[in-house]
Design a protein around this motif. Structure first.
Motif, mmCIF file in Angstrom:
data_model
loop_
_atom_site.group_PDB
_atom_site.id
_atom_site.type_symbol
_atom_site.label_atom_id
_atom_site.label_comp_id
_atom_site.label_asym_id
_atom_site.label_seq_id
_atom_site.Cartn_x
_atom_site.Cartn_y
_atom_site.Cartn_z
ATOM 1 N N GLU A 89 0.843 -1.025 -0.069
ATOM 2 C CA GLU A 89 0.052 0.036 -0.125
ATOM 3 C C GLU A 89 0.738 1.449 0.108
ATOM 4 O OE1 GLU A 89 -2.900 2.245 3.204
ATOM 5 O OE2 GLU A 89 -3.369 0.091 2.711
ATOM 6 N N THR A 90 1.883 1.313 0.884
ATOM 7 C CA THR A 90 2.594 2.220 1.081
ATOM 8 C C THR A 90 3.463 2.488 -0.500
ATOM 9 O OG1 THR A 90 3.277 1.975 3.089
ATOM 10 C CG2 THR A 90 4.809 3.384 1.811
ATOM 11 N N ALA A 91 3.793 1.707 -1.142
ATOM 12 C CA ALA A 91 4.606 1.699 -2.486
ATOM 13 C C ALA A 91 3.682 2.194 -3.206
ATOM 14 C CB ALA A 91 5.151 0.096 -2.828
ATOM 15 N N LYS A 92 2.209 1.626 -3.471
ATOM 16 C CA LYS A 92 1.286 2.239 -4.655
ATOM 17 C C LYS A 92 0.960 3.652 -4.183
ATOM 18 C CE LYS A 92 -1.060 -2.022 -5.091
ATOM 19 N NZ LYS A 92 -2.338 -2.641 -4.949
ATOM 20 N N SER A 93 0.893 4.118 -3.092
ATOM 21 C CA SER A 93 0.579 5.455 -2.721
ATOM 22 C C SER A 93 1.791 6.254 -3.065
ATOM 23 C CB SER A 93 0.189 5.782 -1.198
ATOM 24 O OG SER A 93 1.356 5.485 -0.283
ATOM 25 N N ALA A 94 3.051 6.200 -3.034
ATOM 26 C CA ALA A 94 4.272 6.672 -3.444
ATOM 27 C C ALA A 94 4.280 6.906 -4.836
ATOM 28 C CB ALA A 94 5.517 6.022 -3.012
ATOM 29 N N VAL A 95 3.958 5.975 -5.571
ATOM 30 C CA VAL A 95 4.012 5.898 -7.240
ATOM 31 C C VAL A 95 2.805 6.717 -7.361
ATOM 32 C CG1 VAL A 95 3.693 4.507 -9.109
ATOM 33 C CG2 VAL A 95 5.123 3.611 -7.524
ATOM 34 N N HIS A 96 1.591 6.915 -6.863
ATOM 35 C CA HIS A 96 0.606 7.469 -7.163
ATOM 36 C C HIS A 96 0.836 8.961 -7.068
ATOM 37 C CE1 HIS A 96 -3.170 9.511 -6.881
ATOM 38 N NE2 HIS A 96 -3.674 8.783 -7.797
ATOM 39 N N THR A 97 1.606 9.269 -5.868
ATOM 40 C CA THR A 97 1.616 10.759 -5.581
ATOM 41 C C THR A 97 2.735 11.164 -6.605
ATOM 42 O OG1 THR A 97 1.305 10.360 -3.283
ATOM 43 C CG2 THR A 97 2.510 12.179 -3.856
ATOM 44 N N ALA A 98 3.931 10.317 -7.009
ATOM 45 C CA ALA A 98 4.595 11.045 -7.860
ATOM 46 C C ALA A 98 4.303 11.423 -9.415
ATOM 47 C CB ALA A 98 6.014 10.006 -8.062
ATOM 48 N N ALA A 100 1.179 11.907 -9.750
ATOM 49 C CA ALA A 100 0.225 13.080 -9.881
ATOM 50 C C ALA A 100 0.938 14.334 -9.708
ATOM 51 C CB ALA A 100 -0.945 12.904 -8.766
ATOM 52 N N ASP A 101 2.233 14.401 -9.464
ATOM 53 C CA ASP A 101 2.842 15.557 -9.380
ATOM 54 C C ASP A 101 2.972 16.509 -10.597
ATOM 55 O OD1 ASP A 101 4.391 17.607 -8.282
ATOM 56 O OD2 ASP A 101 6.258 16.612 -8.284
ATOM 57 N N PRO A 102 2.540 17.654 -10.712
ATOM 58 C CA PRO A 102 2.556 18.339 -12.103
ATOM 59 C C PRO A 102 3.731 18.709 -12.399
ATOM 60 C CG PRO A 102 1.161 19.579 -10.344
ATOM 61 C CD PRO A 102 1.649 18.215 -9.855
ATOM 62 N N MET A 103 4.915 19.111 -11.523
ATOM 63 C CA MET A 103 6.180 19.246 -11.976
ATOM 64 C C MET A 103 6.800 18.065 -12.588
ATOM 65 S SD MET A 103 6.953 22.353 -11.116
ATOM 66 C CE MET A 103 8.775 22.247 -11.187
ATOM 67 N N LEU A 104 6.509 16.768 -12.110
ATOM 68 C CA LEU A 104 7.125 15.574 -12.566
ATOM 69 C C LEU A 104 6.491 15.389 -14.392
ATOM 70 C CD1 LEU A 104 8.712 13.156 -12.478
ATOM 71 C CD2 LEU A 104 6.806 11.849 -11.646
ATOM 72 N N VAL A 105 5.070 15.713 -14.489
ATOM 73 C CA VAL A 105 4.598 15.823 -15.769
ATOM 74 C C VAL A 105 5.236 16.695 -16.826
ATOM 75 C CG1 VAL A 105 2.438 16.128 -17.072
ATOM 76 C CG2 VAL A 105 2.459 15.135 -14.768
ATOM 77 N N SER A 106 5.382 18.046 -16.340
ATOM 78 C CA SER A 106 5.975 18.859 -17.130
ATOM 79 C C SER A 106 7.445 18.574 -17.327
ATOM 80 C CB SER A 106 5.896 20.289 -16.349
ATOM 81 O OG SER A 106 6.846 20.433 -15.294
ATOM 82 N N VAL A 107 8.196 18.249 -16.483
ATOM 83 C CA VAL A 107 9.473 17.434 -16.782
ATOM 84 C C VAL A 107 9.533 16.583 -18.022
ATOM 85 C CG1 VAL A 107 11.621 16.447 -15.983
ATOM 86 C CG2 VAL A 107 10.658 18.351 -14.568
ATOM 87 N N GLY A 108 8.525 15.465 -17.710
ATOM 88 C CA GLY A 108 8.488 14.546 -18.677
ATOM 89 C C GLY A 108 7.989 14.963 -20.173
ATOM 90 N N LEU A 109 7.181 16.007 -20.191
ATOM 91 C CA LEU A 109 6.931 16.696 -21.376
ATOM 92 C C LEU A 109 8.222 17.438 -22.112
ATOM 93 C CD1 LEU A 109 3.414 18.167 -20.904
ATOM 94 C CD2 LEU A 109 4.017 16.234 -22.380
#
Length: 147
Positions: A89-98, A100-109
């Motif tokens: 559960e902790t691993a799933k929530s950590a991945v989901h949080t990462a 869902a981070d807008p900064m990570l999405v913008s870096v990916g783009l």
């Protein structure tokens, strides 16, 4: 630098070996002590009540010990399963949080724009394969031990 790491590993391995041999000697001594106590109890009951009663008393004692060990086994198994569920559960929530981070999405783009989509597809395929192999390798460690 590496010599210090190697020396630390040698020292810890030596200490572990000494502690393991000491624990084995203690287990052997406990086994012998238990055997003598069981023999003494058997002889006492044999002299006072008879052979059949002595055998039944010995069987009853070992049955109670077996039941106690079974209860501890079930408790340990349930704790291990609960620990594995919390870790998943902790691993799933950590991945989901990462993700869902807008900064990570913008870096990916930005990475997609800089490298290009045609060059990025093989890199993502190899990364996905490596992630799949890593996940399949780590899965048995997180699970509870088999019966």
């Amino acid at each position: 630098m590496f010599q210090r790491i190697i020396d630390n590993i040698k020292n810890s391995a030596g200490a572990t070996l000494r502690l393991t041999s000491l624990a084995a000697a203690m287990a052997l001594a406990l086994f012998v002590t238990t055997a003598f106590l069981c023999a003494a109890a058997f002889v006492f009951v044999l002299q006072n009540y008879g052979l059949i009663e002595a055998c039944l008393a010995g069987a009853a004692v070992f049955f109670v010990v077996t039941l106690i060990a079974a209860v501890f086994y079930i408790l340990q198994k349930n704790q291990a399963e609960a620990r594995a569920a919390r870790a998943a559960e902790t691993a799933k929530s950590a991945v989901h949080t990462a993700l869902a981070d807008p900064m990570l999405v913008s870096v990916g783009l930005q990475v997609i724009r800089a490298i290009g989509i045609k060059k990025l597809i093989p890199i993502l395929a190899v990364g996905g394969l490596a992630l799949g192999l890593l996940a399949s390798r780590r899965a048995p460690v997180d699970e509870a031990p088999a019966e």
